[in-house]
Design an enzyme around this catalytic site. Structure first.
Site, PDB file in Angstrom:
ATOM      1  CD  GLU A  17      16.921 -40.022 -48.439  1.00 54.37           C
ATOM      2  OE1 GLU A  17      16.580 -38.904 -48.081  1.00 54.37           O
ATOM      3  OE2 GLU A  17      17.139 -40.317 -49.617  1.00 54.37           O
TER       4      GLU A  17
ATOM      5  CG  HIS B 249      11.176 -33.458 -45.680  1.00 58.15           C
ATOM      6  ND1 HIS B 249      11.684 -33.722 -44.432  1.00 58.15           N
ATOM      7  CD2 HIS B 249      11.968 -34.096 -46.562  1.00 58.15           C
ATOM      8  CE1 HIS B 249      12.756 -34.494 -44.562  1.00 58.15           C
ATOM      9  NE2 HIS B 249      12.945 -34.744 -45.853  1.00 58.15           N
TER      10      HIS B 249
ATOM     11  NE  ARG C 169      10.528 -37.735 -47.476  1.00 48.06           N
ATOM     12  CZ  ARG C 169      11.245 -37.290 -48.458  1.00 48.06           C
ATOM     13  NH1 ARG C 169      10.677 -36.566 -49.393  1.00 48.06           N
ATOM     14  NH2 ARG C 169      12.497 -37.585 -48.532  1.00 48.06           N
TER      15      ARG C 169
ATOM     16  CG  HIS D 106      10.127 -31.987 -49.440  1.00 49.02           C
ATOM     17  ND1 HIS D 106      11.248 -31.204 -49.378  1.00 49.02           N
ATOM     18  CD2 HIS D 106      10.536 -33.200 -49.901  1.00 49.02           C
ATOM     19  CE1 HIS D 106      12.303 -31.907 -49.778  1.00 49.02           C
ATOM     20  NE2 HIS D 106      11.891 -33.116 -50.117  1.00 49.02           N
TER      21      HIS D 106
ATOM     22  NE  ARG E  73       9.348 -36.944 -53.609  1.00 49.73           N
ATOM     23  CZ  ARG E  73      10.545 -36.618 -53.134  1.00 49.73           C
ATOM     24  NH1 ARG E  73      11.642 -37.077 -53.721  1.00 49.73           N
ATOM     25  NH2 ARG E  73      10.665 -35.829 -52.100  1.00 49.73           N
TER      26      ARG E  73
HETATM   27  P1  FAD Z   1      13.484 -27.891 -60.746  1.00 49.30           P
HETATM   28  O1  FAD Z   1      14.796 -28.405 -60.405  1.00 49.30           O
HETATM   29  O2  FAD Z   1      12.725 -27.233 -59.666  1.00 49.30           O
HETATM   30  O3  FAD Z   1      13.642 -26.861 -61.936  1.00 49.30           O
HETATM   31  C1  FAD Z   1      12.566 -26.037 -62.324  1.00 49.30           C
HETATM   32  C2  FAD Z   1      13.051 -25.039 -63.340  1.00 49.30           C
HETATM   33  O4  FAD Z   1      11.949 -24.416 -63.966  1.00 49.30           O
HETATM   34  C3  FAD Z   1      13.894 -23.908 -62.772  1.00 49.30           C
HETATM   35  O5  FAD Z   1      14.982 -23.720 -63.623  1.00 49.30           O
HETATM   36  C4  FAD Z   1      12.985 -22.690 -62.863  1.00 49.30           C
HETATM   37  O6  FAD Z   1      13.668 -21.482 -63.062  1.00 49.30           O
HETATM   38  C5  FAD Z   1      12.192 -23.044 -64.090  1.00 49.30           C
HETATM   39  N1  FAD Z   1      10.890 -22.365 -64.163  1.00 49.30           N
HETATM   40  C6  FAD Z   1       9.822 -22.525 -63.363  1.00 49.30           C
HETATM   41  N2  FAD Z   1       8.821 -21.735 -63.767  1.00 49.30           N
HETATM   42  C7  FAD Z   1       9.275 -21.050 -64.844  1.00 49.30           C
HETATM   43  C8  FAD Z   1       8.713 -20.060 -65.680  1.00 49.30           C
HETATM   44  N3  FAD Z   1       7.471 -19.594 -65.518  1.00 49.30           N
HETATM   45  N4  FAD Z   1       9.474 -19.570 -66.693  1.00 49.30           N
HETATM   46  C9  FAD Z   1      10.752 -19.998 -66.868  1.00 49.30           C
HETATM   47  N5  FAD Z   1      11.324 -20.937 -66.099  1.00 49.30           N
HETATM   48  C10 FAD Z   1      10.592 -21.450 -65.102  1.00 49.30           C
HETATM   49  N6  FAD Z   1      14.565 -35.315 -54.567  1.00 49.30           N
HETATM   50  C11 FAD Z   1      15.334 -36.432 -54.557  1.00 49.30           C
HETATM   51  O7  FAD Z   1      15.153 -37.320 -55.388  1.00 49.30           O
HETATM   52  N7  FAD Z   1      16.325 -36.562 -53.631  1.00 49.30           N
HETATM   53  C12 FAD Z   1      16.576 -35.609 -52.695  1.00 49.30           C
HETATM   54  O8  FAD Z   1      17.486 -35.752 -51.897  1.00 49.30           O
HETATM   55  C13 FAD Z   1      15.765 -34.457 -52.671  1.00 49.30           C
HETATM   56  N8  FAD Z   1      15.958 -33.493 -51.743  1.00 49.30           N
HETATM   57  C14 FAD Z   1      15.251 -32.349 -51.837  1.00 49.30           C
HETATM   58  C15 FAD Z   1      15.534 -31.307 -50.946  1.00 49.30           C
HETATM   59  C16 FAD Z   1      14.893 -30.094 -51.077  1.00 49.30           C
HETATM   60  C17 FAD Z   1      15.204 -28.981 -50.113  1.00 49.30           C
HETATM   61  C18 FAD Z   1      13.932 -29.915 -52.089  1.00 49.30           C
HETATM   62  C19 FAD Z   1      13.224 -28.596 -52.258  1.00 49.30           C
HETATM   63  C20 FAD Z   1      13.619 -30.950 -52.954  1.00 49.30           C
HETATM   64  C21 FAD Z   1      14.271 -32.165 -52.841  1.00 49.30           C
HETATM   65  N9  FAD Z   1      14.010 -33.220 -53.703  1.00 49.30           N
HETATM   66  C22 FAD Z   1      14.770 -34.341 -53.662  1.00 49.30           C
HETATM   67  C23 FAD Z   1      13.048 -33.059 -54.784  1.00 49.30           C
HETATM   68  C24 FAD Z   1      13.806 -32.768 -56.090  1.00 49.30           C
HETATM   69  O9  FAD Z   1      14.873 -31.892 -55.805  1.00 49.30           O
HETATM   70  C25 FAD Z   1      12.927 -32.135 -57.135  1.00 49.30           C
HETATM   71  O10 FAD Z   1      11.727 -32.832 -57.254  1.00 49.30           O
HETATM   72  C26 FAD Z   1      13.614 -32.136 -58.495  1.00 49.30           C
HETATM   73  O11 FAD Z   1      14.889 -31.580 -58.381  1.00 49.30           O
HETATM   74  C27 FAD Z   1      12.787 -31.349 -59.482  1.00 49.30           C
HETATM   75  O12 FAD Z   1      13.529 -31.193 -60.659  1.00 49.30           O
HETATM   76  P2  FAD Z   1      12.853 -30.481 -61.905  1.00 49.30           P
HETATM   77  O13 FAD Z   1      13.862 -30.451 -62.967  1.00 49.30           O
HETATM   78  O14 FAD Z   1      11.543 -31.076 -62.174  1.00 49.30           O
HETATM   79  O15 FAD Z   1      12.534 -28.996 -61.370  1.00 49.30           O
HETATM   80  C1  SIN Z   2      15.829 -35.475 -47.952  1.00 46.83           C
HETATM   81  O1  SIN Z   2      17.049 -35.379 -48.079  1.00 46.83           O
HETATM   82  O2  SIN Z   2      15.260 -35.761 -46.895  1.00 46.83           O
HETATM   83  C2  SIN Z   2      14.984 -35.230 -49.145  1.00 46.83           C
HETATM   84  C3  SIN Z   2      14.922 -36.439 -49.956  1.00 46.83           C
HETATM   85  C4  SIN Z   2      13.798 -36.320 -50.936  1.00 46.83           C
HETATM   86  O3  SIN Z   2      13.039 -35.371 -50.918  1.00 46.83           O
HETATM   87  O4  SIN Z   2      13.676 -37.234 -51.748  1.00 46.83           O
END
Ligand code: FAD
Ligand code: SIN
Length: 534
Positions: free
Chosen positions: A117, A245, A293, A354, A389
């Protein structure tokens, strides 16, 4: 009043990994995970591209992944943290595999199929089709459910962290000994507020993309953990670094969230072109469509403004159709569902908010500035991402810090007691909300302010205008909050305004352009490297 040894707020990769690792260290600990809606509804589930890790040592090594991460971060990463995450990454990815996560393999099934990527100098992204996040989340949920010491509370909304403030003390941001005793949780079914005491608390609440009109983040991504941290007078940093993004599917219908067209599609050979089929990335970076990005998103923004177009295009017409459909079945299906055949037409794309690089300031163990409070995942600022990032580094960060937090908690927990003096939530003097429109309209206004004035390109004048407009929204919302019975919408509005303020305020503090922060008033990068702290 409820009690847990460890209260984890969030059920994405950061929260679930913390719970699993902690249960492996000490299966006697009572762990509660809170999720705002369903357990799997989070940013993690929507990750497409994959998780980066140095995997094939014949072509790749740690120093290359470190260099790519530092380069994307535009001199603002913490090199120590980058080294930790890159070097511990492969172990954490192996654990994900051991816990049941599937990643795609080569055609002969002998090796993992490593994708590339933007900003990566080697192929090092492990992925499962274009559904990597959903696959990881599935495996983590299955694994965490195998531990009887872990309880998952779905449809519980954490409102505020419990600190000395709730014992009647005047807590200020410069106080060195603020402590966290758990959180007030709103049960979204009964709308009762429960006091949840914890010896140690972990914020893993994910991102805040919903402060913008167009975002790839699901609607739960409202920055609640960061807002709670700020209200509890803890430190938050680098909030101006919002990653857009470059390629979300252009959608006239205003779908929320916007559908992501993974960067892996460009890694696979997709080429950015203007509506009339002209390539333009050569004007901006020699890495063309695979530049980091921030560069690609700004290039698209600049093309759109110069041409007056509403979108640019991703040309996939020359790609191998069978392989494309095999790698990107979800993207292919989505395009077809809106009448676009990627082998016949170019895919119309626009940048969308994003990822939030800044957040709750933590150290290498995930400890925040508030005692007894840890944070992991997208809600944090660990120093890994700096000013921008590198793609697919965030799932990795969540897994690495989940393990580190668990290890640190495992060593601390025996010395910590509950604070039983915390009072129950007080609803005295509040009334039922009369008009929901007061909340929904304010959310729309906030998104407009952020999208027009605090987007990819910023200026002093735009930021000042944003802060002035937000001040009014803040005053109105606090007044509403103090007199109204709680609803999740009102809590989210309050948090969104706080995040909007933190992003805008940090952006106005940064008198330079660096990484994801670009301002026409200070277009150059300063030689001084500073984090913005609020
Ligand atoms: P999240 O997975 O967002 O989890 C947050 C949790 O907190 C959820 O369970 C939610 O319910 C809970 N929560 C929030 N507020 C509250 C509240 N007030 N009370 C109770 N619960 C709450 N990253 C990569 O490395 N590779 C990728 O390919 C990639 N692709 C992506 C594609 C998309 C479309 C998106 C949106 C993001 C992508 N990212 C990618 C980024 C990555 O997915 C996220 O940064 C990562 O998954 C965040 O994980 P997390 O556990 O910090 O939060
Ligand atoms: C993507 O698949 O382009 C998202 C990857 C990322 O957010 O790290």
């Amino acid at each position: 009043m409820y009690k847990s040894d460890v209260l984890i707020i969030g059920s994405g990769i950061a929260g679930l990994t913390t719970a699993i690792q902690l249960s492996m260290i000490n299966p006697k600990l009572k762990i509660t995970i809170v999720s705002k809606t369903k357990t799997d509804e989070c940013n993690t589930k929507y990750a497409q591209g994959g998780i980066s890790a140095v995997w094939n040592h014949n072509i790749d090594d740690f120093s290359k992944h470190i260099a790519d991460t530092l380069d994307a971060g535009d001199d603002l990463c913490n090199p120590n943290i980058v080294k930790i995450v890159v070097e511990e990454g492969p172990k954490r990815v192996q654990e994900l595999i051991d816990w049941g996560t599937q990643f795609d393999k080569d055609n002969d099934e002998s090796k993992y199929d490593l994708a590339r990527e933007g900003g990566h100098s080697e192929n090092r992204i492990l992925h499962y089709r274009d559904l990597t996040g959903a696959e990881i989340e599935r495996a983590l949920i299955e694994k965490v459910k195998s531990y009887s010491n872990v309880t998952i509370l779905e449809h519980y909304f954490a409102i505020d962290l419990l600190t000395q403030h709730h014992l009647g003390y005047n807590v200020t941001r410069i106080m060195p000994d603020i402590e966290c005793y758990g959180a007030y949780l709103l049960d979204l079914k009964s709308l009762d507020v429960e006091t949840h005491l914890a010896k140690l608390t972990v914020l893993a609440t994910g991102g805040a993309g919903q402060i913008y009109r167009a975002t790839t983040n699901p609607i739960v991504a409202t920055g609640d953990g960061i807002a709670m941290m700020y209200r509890a007078k803890g430190w938050v940093e680098n909030m101006e670094f919002v990653q857009f993004h470059p390629t979300s599917l252009y959608n006239l219908a205003g779908e929320n969230p916007s559908f992501l067209i993974s960067e892996a599609v460009r890694g696979f050979g997709g080429i950015l072109k203007s509506k009339d089929g002209q390539e333009f990335m050569h004007k901006y970076d020699e890495r063309l469509s695979l530049a980091p990005r921030d560069i690609v998103a700004r290039a698209i923004d600049s093309e759109l403004k110069a041409r007056g177009d509403e979108y640019v295009c991703l040309d996939c017409r020359h790609l191998d159709q069978t392989e494309f459909i095999k790698h990107f079945p979800t993207i292919y299906k989505k395009c077809k569902s809106v009448g676009i055949d990627p082998f016949v037409q170019m895919i119309p794309v626009v940048p969308a908010c994003h990822y939030l690089c800044g957040g709750i300031k933590v150290n290498e163990h995930g400890q925040t500035s508030i005692h007894r409070l840890y944070a992991g995942g997208e809600c944090t600022s660990t120093g890994l991402h700096g000013a921008n990032r590198l793609a697919s580094n965030s799932l990795l960060e969540g897994a690495v810090f989940g393990e580190r937090i668990a290890k640190h908690i495992g060593n601390q927990i025996d010395q910590v007691q509950y604070n039983e003096l915390i009072p129950e939530w007080n609803t005295f003097g509040t009334t039922e909300p009369k008009e929901m429109v007061l909340i929904t309209q304010s959310i729309k206004e906030l998104k407009d302010i952020m999208s027009y004035y605090v987007g990819i390109v910023r200026s002093n004048e735009r930021l000042k205008r944003a802060l002035d407009r937000m001040h009014l929204l803040y005053t109105e919302t606090e007044e509403l909050y103090n007199r109204t019975v709680l609803s999740p919408q009102l809590c989210e509005l309050r948090n969104l305004i706080t995040i909007g303020y933190l992003v805008t305020r940090s952006a106005s503090m940064r008198k330079e352009s660096r990484g994801l922060h670009y301002t026409t008033d200070y277009p150059e990068k300063s030689k001084y490297k500073q984090n913005t702290l609020l």
